[in-house]
Design a protein around this motif. Structure first.
Motif, short mmCIF file in Angstrom:
data_model
loop_
_atom_site.label_atom_id
_atom_site.label_comp_id
_atom_site.label_asym_id
_atom_site.label_seq_id
_atom_site.Cartn_x
_atom_site.Cartn_y
_atom_site.Cartn_z
N TYR A 126 44.58 34.87 58.67
CA TYR A 126 44.85 35.21 60.06
C TYR A 126 45.42 33.98 60.78
O TYR A 126 45.16 32.83 60.40
N ARG A 170 38.95 45.49 65.26
CA ARG A 170 40.20 46.17 64.95
C ARG A 170 41.37 45.55 65.71
O ARG A 170 42.44 45.33 65.14
N ARG A 171 41.15 45.21 66.97
CA ARG A 171 42.22 44.58 67.75
C ARG A 171 42.58 43.22 67.18
O ARG A 171 43.77 42.88 67.06
N ARG A 181 42.28 42.14 64.12
CA ARG A 181 42.96 42.27 62.84
C ARG A 181 44.38 42.80 63.02
O ARG A 181 45.31 42.35 62.33
N GLU A 182 44.58 43.72 63.93
CA GLU A 182 45.92 44.24 64.18
C GLU A 182 46.84 43.16 64.73
O GLU A 182 48.04 43.13 64.41
N GLN A 183 46.31 42.27 65.54
CA GLN A 183 47.13 41.28 66.21
C GLN A 183 47.27 39.97 65.45
O GLN A 183 48.24 39.23 65.65
N SER A 223 46.61 40.37 53.58
CA SER A 223 45.46 41.15 53.15
C SER A 223 45.55 41.40 51.65
O SER A 223 46.56 41.90 51.15
N SER A 279 49.53 53.82 57.83
CA SER A 279 50.20 53.19 58.96
C SER A 279 50.03 51.68 58.93
O SER A 279 50.92 50.92 59.34
N GLU A 280 48.90 51.21 58.42
CA GLU A 280 48.66 49.78 58.29
C GLU A 280 49.40 49.22 57.09
O GLU A 280 49.95 48.11 57.14
N ARG A 285 52.88 47.81 57.42
CA ARG A 285 53.07 46.51 58.08
C ARG A 285 53.15 45.37 57.10
O ARG A 285 53.56 44.27 57.44
N ARG A 333 56.74 38.40 65.96
CA ARG A 333 55.68 39.33 66.32
C ARG A 333 54.96 38.92 67.58
O ARG A 333 54.46 39.74 68.34
#
Length: 336
Positions: free
Chosen positions: A142, A270-271, A273-275, A280, A300-301, A304, A318
């Motif tokens: 991350y 979740r926020r 990890r999405e950002q 992964s 959907s993930e 990415r 991004r």
């Protein structure tokens, strides 16, 4: 000592343990109370009040600490400030391991902070090894949504019988329930806690393309608010010191705030990890053609990420318009 007095003493001890576990995030220790020097002794600098320690990496050596006890489950936390400026090749690690005891079947839980060239953000990688599973470290990587070099930020590892949770500033960033793992891959043996800084030039930055440049050293990582809460294991037997104590301690740990994944925590995770997640292992089909049993693949993930498990869009694009994000841990791993 009479049985009555002994029972009263044990009850008092269990009450104290339960009280500490009720708010494990407040249970900090002095450096000398919880840790001993591991290597690079001259590069370990303690504050006058023994609550903060700075670890240095220079041309001669890195440095590191190891907890004075091994722990069979626990909550391990530190507020850390990372080196600034050019830090390519530098690795700061905060992790649990029993590799010195179980060389071929070791367990490990890592925060590995990976330095970068000037102007690029530090990245943090989490690893999970169980029973010597070095070929499947389950890495995730991350970027941090803040500058980790200007002030202290808190990083925590919660490890219970049922789950592992990694926290950054009290926000869960990774949740690993035991039920989703194969039996052999979930860490199960007592571990020590380590804090280190070392030269990872061979892989840490762009797969070893950028190495440590000691012109910018010494590199200093500072640790404070050190928390070591859990069931201590006997140094000789490497087993819990007392079954009754450990049963109560682990029950209290499992009921503590960091162990309870509320809906709000799940949403925050979740926020994050999405950002912020940029690699992964679950989507790295080159290294792992067959997904791990705990991987919850979301189409959907998945779109990415590339087949290498890396995010498709460059971090710079991004996050355009947002503020720039400014030894011996587990061996890596991917060409990340």
């Amino acid at each position: 000592m009479s049985p009555l007095i002994a029972s009263a003493a044990l009850l008092l001890l269990l009450m104290l343990v339960a009280a500490a576990m009720a708010d494990v995030t407040a249970a900090t220790v002095a450096v000398s109370e919880g840790y001993t020097a591991l290597f690079g002794f001259d590069n370990i600098l303690r504050s006058a009040d023994d609550r903060t320690v700075s670890l240095l990496l220079d041309r001669t050596t890195g440095s590191g600490l190891v907890s004075s006890s091994m722990y069979h489950h626990g909550f391990f936390s530190a507020s850390i400030k990372l080196p600034s400026d050019y830090t390519a090749g530098v690795i700061v690690a905060f992790y649990t391991s029993n590799g010195e005891v179980y060389e071929k079947t070791h367990d490990e839980l890592d925060f590995e902070f990976l330095g970068n060239i000037r102007g690029k953000p530090w990245r943090v990688q989490t690893n999970v090894y169980g029973n010597g599973s070095v070929s499947r470290g389950r890495e995730e990587r991350y970027v941090l949504p803040f500058d980790p070099t200007t002030e202290f930020h808190r990083y925590s590892i919660l490890w219970t019988r049922d789950a592992i949770i990694f926290y950054v500033d009290d926000v869960p960033i990774r949740y690993i329930p035991r039920s989703s793992y194969t039996v052999d891959d979930f860490p199960s043996k007592p571990m020590s806690l380590y804090a280190t800084i070392w030269d990872g030039s061979n892989w840490a930055t762009s797969g070893g393309r950028y190495r440590v440049d000691y012109i910018h050293g010494p590199f200093v990582a500072s640790f404070t608010d050190l928390a070591l809460v859990g069931c201590r294991a006997s140094p000789a037997a490497r087993t819990p010191t007392d079954d009754g104590y450990c049963t109560e301690a682990e029950a209290a740990l499992a009921a503590s705030d960091p162990a309870v994944m509320t809906l709000a925590k799940q949403q925050a995770m979740r926020r994050f990890r999405e950002q912020n997640m940029v690699y992964s292992y679950c989507y790295d089909t080159r290294r792992y053609p067959v997904p791990f049993p705990e991987c919850d693949l979301v189409e959907s993930e998945r779109r990415r990420f590339k087949q290498s498990g890396h995010l498709r869009l460059a971090f710079r694009r991004r996050r355009r318009g947002r503020r720039p994000v400014r030894g011996v841990a587990g061996t890596a791993k991917a060409d990340m």
